[in-house]
Enzyme design. Structure first.
Site, short mmCIF file in Angstrom:
data_model
loop_
_atom_site.label_atom_id
_atom_site.label_comp_id
_atom_site.label_asym_id
_atom_site.label_seq_id
_atom_site.Cartn_x
_atom_site.Cartn_y
_atom_site.Cartn_z
N ASP A 25 0.78 -1.26 -0.13
CA ASP A 25 -0.16 0.12 -0.13
C ASP A 25 0.78 1.19 -0.02
O ASP A 25 2.12 1.23 0.51
CB ASP A 25 -0.91 -0.12 1.25
CG ASP A 25 -2.08 0.85 1.10
OD1 ASP A 25 -3.20 0.33 0.91
OD2 ASP A 25 -2.09 2.00 0.84
N TYR B 254 -12.43 7.57 -13.61
CA TYR B 254 -12.69 6.30 -12.87
C TYR B 254 -13.42 5.14 -13.64
O TYR B 254 -12.97 4.11 -14.01
CB TYR B 254 -13.54 6.66 -11.42
CG TYR B 254 -13.71 5.47 -10.67
CD1 TYR B 254 -13.02 5.10 -9.69
CD2 TYR B 254 -14.85 4.60 -10.63
CE1 TYR B 254 -13.08 4.04 -8.86
CE2 TYR B 254 -15.00 3.60 -9.81
CZ TYR B 254 -14.15 3.24 -9.07
OH TYR B 254 -14.22 2.35 -8.02
N ASP C 20 3.90 2.27 -4.46
CA ASP C 20 3.03 3.02 -5.18
C ASP C 20 2.84 2.28 -6.58
O ASP C 20 3.52 2.15 -7.51
CB ASP C 20 3.82 4.42 -5.72
CG ASP C 20 3.01 5.40 -6.51
OD1 ASP C 20 1.53 4.83 -6.94
OD2 ASP C 20 3.38 6.25 -6.88
N VAL C 21 1.54 1.65 -6.58
CA VAL C 21 1.17 0.76 -7.64
C VAL C 21 0.97 1.69 -9.01
O VAL C 21 0.97 1.01 -10.29
CB VAL C 21 -0.12 0.07 -7.42
CG1 VAL C 21 -0.31 -0.76 -6.42
CG2 VAL C 21 -1.32 1.23 -7.22
N LYS D 83 -12.06 1.56 -15.09
CA LYS D 83 -12.41 0.53 -14.73
C LYS D 83 -13.07 -0.47 -15.90
O LYS D 83 -13.13 -1.68 -15.73
CB LYS D 83 -13.93 0.49 -13.79
CG LYS D 83 -13.27 0.99 -12.37
CD LYS D 83 -12.01 0.46 -11.72
CE LYS D 83 -11.74 0.98 -10.14
NZ LYS D 83 -10.88 0.08 -9.55
N1 LIG Z 1 -15.89 0.89 -1.86
C1 LIG Z 1 -16.51 0.80 -3.11
O1 LIG Z 1 -17.70 1.10 -2.97
C2 LIG Z 1 -16.11 0.38 -4.64
C3 LIG Z 1 -16.87 0.03 -5.46
C4 LIG Z 1 -16.39 -0.33 -6.81
C5 LIG Z 1 -14.89 -0.52 -6.82
N2 LIG Z 1 -14.05 -0.35 -5.82
C6 LIG Z 1 -12.59 -0.32 -5.86
O2 LIG Z 1 -12.10 -1.30 -4.80
C7 LIG Z 1 -10.73 -1.04 -4.65
C8 LIG Z 1 -10.42 -1.03 -3.46
O3 LIG Z 1 -10.84 0.50 -2.73
P1 LIG Z 1 -11.49 0.32 -1.23
O4 LIG Z 1 -13.18 0.64 -1.59
O5 LIG Z 1 -11.17 -0.53 -0.43
O6 LIG Z 1 -11.05 1.86 -0.87
P2 LIG Z 1 -10.13 2.09 0.12
O7 LIG Z 1 -9.82 3.68 -0.02
O8 LIG Z 1 -10.63 1.78 1.48
O9 LIG Z 1 -8.69 1.21 -0.08
C9 LIG Z 1 -7.90 1.69 -1.14
C10 LIG Z 1 -6.47 1.32 -0.84
O10 LIG Z 1 -5.64 1.76 -2.00
C11 LIG Z 1 -4.45 2.40 -1.35
N3 LIG Z 1 -3.77 2.97 -2.47
C12 LIG Z 1 -4.35 4.13 -3.08
N4 LIG Z 1 -3.34 4.67 -3.89
C13 LIG Z 1 -2.43 3.86 -4.11
C14 LIG Z 1 -1.19 3.70 -4.71
N5 LIG Z 1 -0.79 4.45 -5.88
N6 LIG Z 1 -0.45 2.46 -4.59
C15 LIG Z 1 -0.81 1.63 -3.36
N7 LIG Z 1 -1.98 1.72 -2.95
C16 LIG Z 1 -2.66 2.93 -3.03
C17 LIG Z 1 -5.15 3.11 -0.33
O11 LIG Z 1 -4.22 3.74 0.51
C18 LIG Z 1 -5.97 2.34 0.36
O12 LIG Z 1 -5.56 1.48 1.31
C19 LIG Z 1 -10.53 0.13 -5.59
O13 LIG Z 1 -9.91 -0.36 -6.92
C20 LIG Z 1 -11.89 0.62 -5.94
O14 LIG Z 1 -12.13 1.50 -7.05
C21 LIG Z 1 -14.54 0.06 -4.54
#
Ligand SMILES: NC(=O)c1ccc[n+]([C@@H]2O[C@H](COP(=O)([O-])OP(=O)(O)OC[C@H]3O[C@@H](n4cnc5c(N)ncnc54)[C@H](O)[C@@H]3O)[C@@H](O)[C@H]2O)c1
Length: 289
Positions: A37, A156, A63-64, A160
């Site tokens: 992360d 976004y 950093d991904v 996706k």
């Molecule tokens: N929560 C929702 O409703 C939802 C819906 C559709 C898709 N998603 C997808 O789920 C995935 C996870 O998101 P989440 O909902 O758990 O949100 P979240 O913000 O709780 O977790 C996302 C994590 O990604 C990390 N991150 C951000 N930028 C980064 C980088 N450059 N390098 C490494 N890590 C990085 C953040 O620090 C965080 O820990 C994402 O791809 C998001 O688009 C979430």
């Protein structure tokens, strides 16, 4: 991939939300876990918490959106655990506005973290996973926004759609390699995480000030009640994802009924030459039970 015990999982975005839920579940399955992360502090706290409950894990700040950082993650994982069997390309950020008004810098940030990250993950991890000659699996986190078109979040939504399409093509390519490595694409609707506060991880620059970031984070707080009251609890993610890994299911929809309604309407529009079916984020499916 049926047998998970002692196998190695690499999960990006593992310090929060969906990634953390996957890491917890992987540890519960007896897997060795690499948590990656960009938020080093939270990563430290969460990985120590899981290690204290007996998990065998490695935490790697990464950093991904940066190719070298993902390359280094692969090297660290392989040096430490000797193999990688499960790759979860999960880290992601959100943001948006009117398509023509979104600053190019914001487009690049979202596409780097949400789309290029998956390309880097596949590029650096898959050769090693394939040459191991053992069963493995890739889970790419997309979104319901990757299966239908959504206004006001173009970077976004674009990222996706790219992840869904990339995963679909990859499915067939991996099958042609003998099918030892499976692939799934996770398409969540609203799940209770910190995604609405994604700006916390956006780098400051001449064109993106601390004040702008603070304002965005403040505005995003309006989603908090919505997320806690209506969204699927993140604790449900483990079963959905790990059942799909075991059963080798490709699509993982968190809100299947509502999602299919939107997808079918989109396809009917295509067939009937209608204007595109548009779903405002407020119309995203919330019924998950
Ligand atoms: N929560 C929702 O409703 C939802 C819906 C559709 C898709 N998603 C997808 O789920 C995935 C996870 O998101 P989440 O909902 O758990 O949100 P979240 O913000 O709780 O977790 C996302 C994590 O990604 C990390 N991150 C951000 N930028 C980064 C980088 N450059 N390098 C490494 N890590 C990085 C953040 O620090 C965080 O820990 C994402 O791809 C998001 O688009 C979430």
């Amino acid at each position: 991939m049926k047998d998970l015990r002692d196998k190695v999982a690499v999960i990006t975005g593992a310090a929060s939300g969906i990634g953390l839920a996957m890491a917890e579940r992987a540890a519960t399955e007896g897997m060795r876990v690499v948590m990656a992360d960009i938020e080093a502090e939270r990563l430290g706290t969460e990985s120590e918490r899981l290690a204290a409950s007996g998990a065998n894990l490695l935490a790697v700040p990464c950093d991904v959106g940066d190719a070298d950082s993902v390359c280094a993650l692969e090297r660290r994982a392989r040096e430490h655990f000797g193999a990688v069997h499960l790759l979860c390309n999960n880290a992601g950020v959100s943001g948006g506005g009117k398509t023509w008004e979104i600053p190019l810098e914001e487009w690049r940030w979202i596409l780097d973290v949400n789309m290029w990250s998956v390309i880097y993950g596949l590029h650096y991890f898959l050769p090693g996973m394939l040459s191991q000659g053992e069963p493995g699996h890739v889970v790419n986190t997309a979104s319901i926004a990757g299966l239908m078109s959504v206004p006001d979040i173009a970077p976004y939504s674009l990222s996706k759609h790219a992840v869904v399409s990339l995963s679909e093509g990859l499915f067939s390519e991996l099958r042609n390699e003998g099918g030892q490595i499976g692939v799934s694409v996770l398409c969540p609707s609203f799940v209770a995480t910190q995604i609405h506060l994604a700006a916390r991880n956006r780098a400051l620059s001449d064109r993106y000030s601390e004040r702008q970031r603070d304002e965005e984070l403040e505005q995003a707080k309006v989603f908090e009640t919505y997320l806690t009251e209506l969204a699927m609890p993140v604790s449900k993610i483990g079963d959905l994802v790990f059942d799909a890994i075991r059963e080798n299911h490709f699509y993982i929809l968190t809100h299947k009924k509502g999602s299919l309604e939107h997808i079918e309407r989109r396809m009917r529009g295509l067939r009937d030459n209608d204007p595109p079916h548009i779903a405002e984020p407020s119309a995203f499916p919330v019924e998950w039970k």
